[in-house]
Design a protein around this motif. Sequence first.
Motif, PDB file in Angstrom:
ATOM      1  N   GLU A  20       0.781  -1.004  -0.056  1.00 34.76           N
ATOM      2  CA  GLU A  20      -0.129   0.042   0.124  1.00 34.76           C
ATOM      3  C   GLU A  20       0.842   1.080   0.048  1.00 34.76           C
ATOM      4  O   GLU A  20       0.673   2.145  -0.909  1.00 34.76           O
ATOM      5  CB  GLU A  20      -0.878   0.038   1.230  1.00 34.76           C
ATOM      6  N   LEU A  21       1.801   1.226   0.911  1.00 29.83           N
ATOM      7  CA  LEU A  21       2.693   2.267   0.881  1.00 29.83           C
ATOM      8  C   LEU A  21       3.686   2.647  -0.297  1.00 29.83           C
ATOM      9  O   LEU A  21       3.773   3.842  -0.879  1.00 29.83           O
ATOM     10  CB  LEU A  21       3.819   2.270   2.049  1.00 29.83           C
ATOM     11  N   HIS A  23       2.556   1.645  -3.454  1.00 33.08           N
ATOM     12  CA  HIS A  23       1.531   2.273  -4.406  1.00 33.08           C
ATOM     13  C   HIS A  23       1.508   3.883  -4.219  1.00 33.08           C
ATOM     14  O   HIS A  23       1.519   4.709  -5.082  1.00 33.08           O
ATOM     15  CB  HIS A  23       0.256   1.590  -4.352  1.00 33.08           C
ATOM     16  N   LEU A  24       1.476   4.360  -2.790  1.00 33.11           N
ATOM     17  CA  LEU A  24       1.207   5.901  -2.644  1.00 33.11           C
ATOM     18  C   LEU A  24       2.600   6.512  -3.092  1.00 33.11           C
ATOM     19  O   LEU A  24       2.404   7.478  -3.431  1.00 33.11           O
ATOM     20  CB  LEU A  24       0.958   6.141  -1.075  1.00 33.11           C
ATOM     21  N   ALA A  29       1.345  10.301  -4.482  1.00 37.85           N
ATOM     22  CA  ALA A  29       0.193  10.973  -3.545  1.00 37.85           C
ATOM     23  C   ALA A  29       0.624  11.645  -2.215  1.00 37.85           C
ATOM     24  O   ALA A  29       0.619  11.166  -1.134  1.00 37.85           O
ATOM     25  CB  ALA A  29      -0.686   9.578  -3.170  1.00 37.85           C
ATOM     26  N   GLU A  32      -1.586  12.494   0.674  1.00 38.95           N
ATOM     27  CA  GLU A  32      -2.061  11.218   1.495  1.00 38.95           C
ATOM     28  C   GLU A  32      -0.721  10.608   2.366  1.00 38.95           C
ATOM     29  O   GLU A  32      -1.052  10.547   3.456  1.00 38.95           O
ATOM     30  CB  GLU A  32      -2.558  10.210   0.397  1.00 38.95           C
ATOM     31  N   LEU A  33       0.214  10.885   1.770  1.00 37.26           N
ATOM     32  CA  LEU A  33       1.457  10.454   2.489  1.00 37.26           C
ATOM     33  C   LEU A  33       1.785  11.548   3.650  1.00 37.26           C
ATOM     34  O   LEU A  33       2.028  11.056   4.752  1.00 37.26           O
ATOM     35  CB  LEU A  33       2.564  10.544   1.372  1.00 37.26           C
ATOM     36  N   ARG A  36      -0.458  10.692   6.570  1.00 33.73           N
ATOM     37  CA  ARG A  36      -0.171   9.527   7.205  1.00 33.73           C
ATOM     38  C   ARG A  36       1.342   9.619   7.985  1.00 33.73           C
ATOM     39  O   ARG A  36       1.318   8.642   8.849  1.00 33.73           O
ATOM     40  CB  ARG A  36      -0.003   8.224   6.425  1.00 33.73           C
TER      41      ARG A  36
END
Length: 568
Positions: A20-21, A23-24, A29, A32-33, A36
Amino acid sequence: MMENITCWLAKDPDPHTREELQHLIDAKALAELEERFSQRLEFGTAGLRGKVGCGPNRMNRLVIQETATGLGHYLIEQVNNAASRGVVIGYDGRNDSKQYAHDTASVLTALGIKVYLTHAVAATPIVAFGVKHFNAAAAVVVTASHNPPEYNGFKVYWENGAQIIPPHDAGIAEAIDNAATKAIPLMSLDVAQKQALLVWLKEDYYQTYRQAINENPLLNNHNQPEDVSIAYTAMHGVGAVMAETLLNDAGFSKVYSVKEQREPDGNFPTVNFPNPEEEGAMDKVIALAKQHNADIACANDPDADRFAVAVRTSDGDYQMLTGDQVGSLFGHYLLSKAESNQQLVGNTIVSSSLLSKIATAHGAQYYQTLTGFKWLTNVAMQKQSDEQPFLFAYEEALGYTVGNKVWDKDGLSALVAFAQLTAELKSHGQTIWDQLEALYRQHGMYLNAQRSIALDPKAAPIGDKLRQAPPTMIAGKPIEITEDLKSLTKRFANGDTESIDLPSSDVLIYHLAGGARVIVRPSGTEPKIKCYYEVIEAFAQSDSFEQVLEKASESMGMLISEHQHSLL
């Protein structure tokens, strides 16, 4: 930030969140990063709770391992013989809960701390029970209670069996931050078991909890239970087996369980929001109750620490009771069964003040705490004595504890207690509604409501505004007493003041002429406030229940409307 992200990616033990990470990162992104990685998921008095996903501001295996490391170090520093006394660990039926519980056990045993780990899913009260049973240093329950499926959590109990309160929340949070900068210690569960650091809690442990509940003298009112029929749902949680077993032990043979919600399922496929308070969540159990003409339709939330009930009405329909109504019924019922006066009962500042009147009528001692069950039980332990034993406490959000077998809310024992109350009333030709009306006729009809109000994010904090220009009237009624829990000062209309014996909190309580009450609790994280309202309507002998309810509802509507208008 990218350095932190790269470091996290290297440490993350879970291929799913690593993917998932990555992909970000690949998608650039950045927003989004940033969300988080700008901060850690905050550890507070409820432990951790958040959405599952990659990064330190989410629930995931690395966050769990770092949290367990911090907790382990803090326990060793703070609790005598913590390593040998051990930590009880259990988990609910959410998709990641078992893995998180096993990760917690791997970390704690690597630190030399003995672990008692449930062999399967367990209701939160069953795990909390284990602290006192084993004289453990702490307990951890991996659960997000009634939150949506994408959430999980890490709830911590202290050596006294209650949820943690300050200063331990801040102390553990600091230890977690420290642990996050170092290597994580891990021991496989097989090795831990061979070194006698891991004890599996198997079926005999669950039966020990069952026995303790059955031996609770407050749950031994076996008054024609066979005449009461009960519809029940576990709401895709972990409560069904123990709930059905305890009801059967108490003699309730007509128990009908919602089949499609009986087994644990972390996806919660038949409810939009697995919280009995949410609209539609009780639809299936009420439908089952109608099918069997059951007296009551009951629910536990997914970790079975909360209890909800809808009661059959005279026209054959079912109406949900509020948490305050159930709490008031329990207060009267349990005090009526108590062996002596001076029993200790309590609720929170935002719960109905009717319990205080019921306690006075029974000659019992009443106490009040800040919002949160952690306060109800920790304060009860401080206040109780041989002459003044603890009996019962509740919060309006469907949390109840009956006696001192579990020092937290317990939806399983509450279910048994309410079934027994229903059976006793039925044996006398009465219903729950008859008992509720009798309480209202004796003390007045207490109506409670809660609203959240969104505010202009650019405006000054509402608490500051209300303190700088204190209101003197709300909805046309003079304010007789203002309680400011931030300054811990109670101010009377004549100018007199008293100190308040509670921890400081950003809460304002207004007591109005005629008995109404308004509580304002500004949010610490969002531009909104939570407001709690209470109105009391007197009963004349000639008044019908419906007449007084209508009057109280009108008063409540006016109070809410005028108060909210005054804040905007």
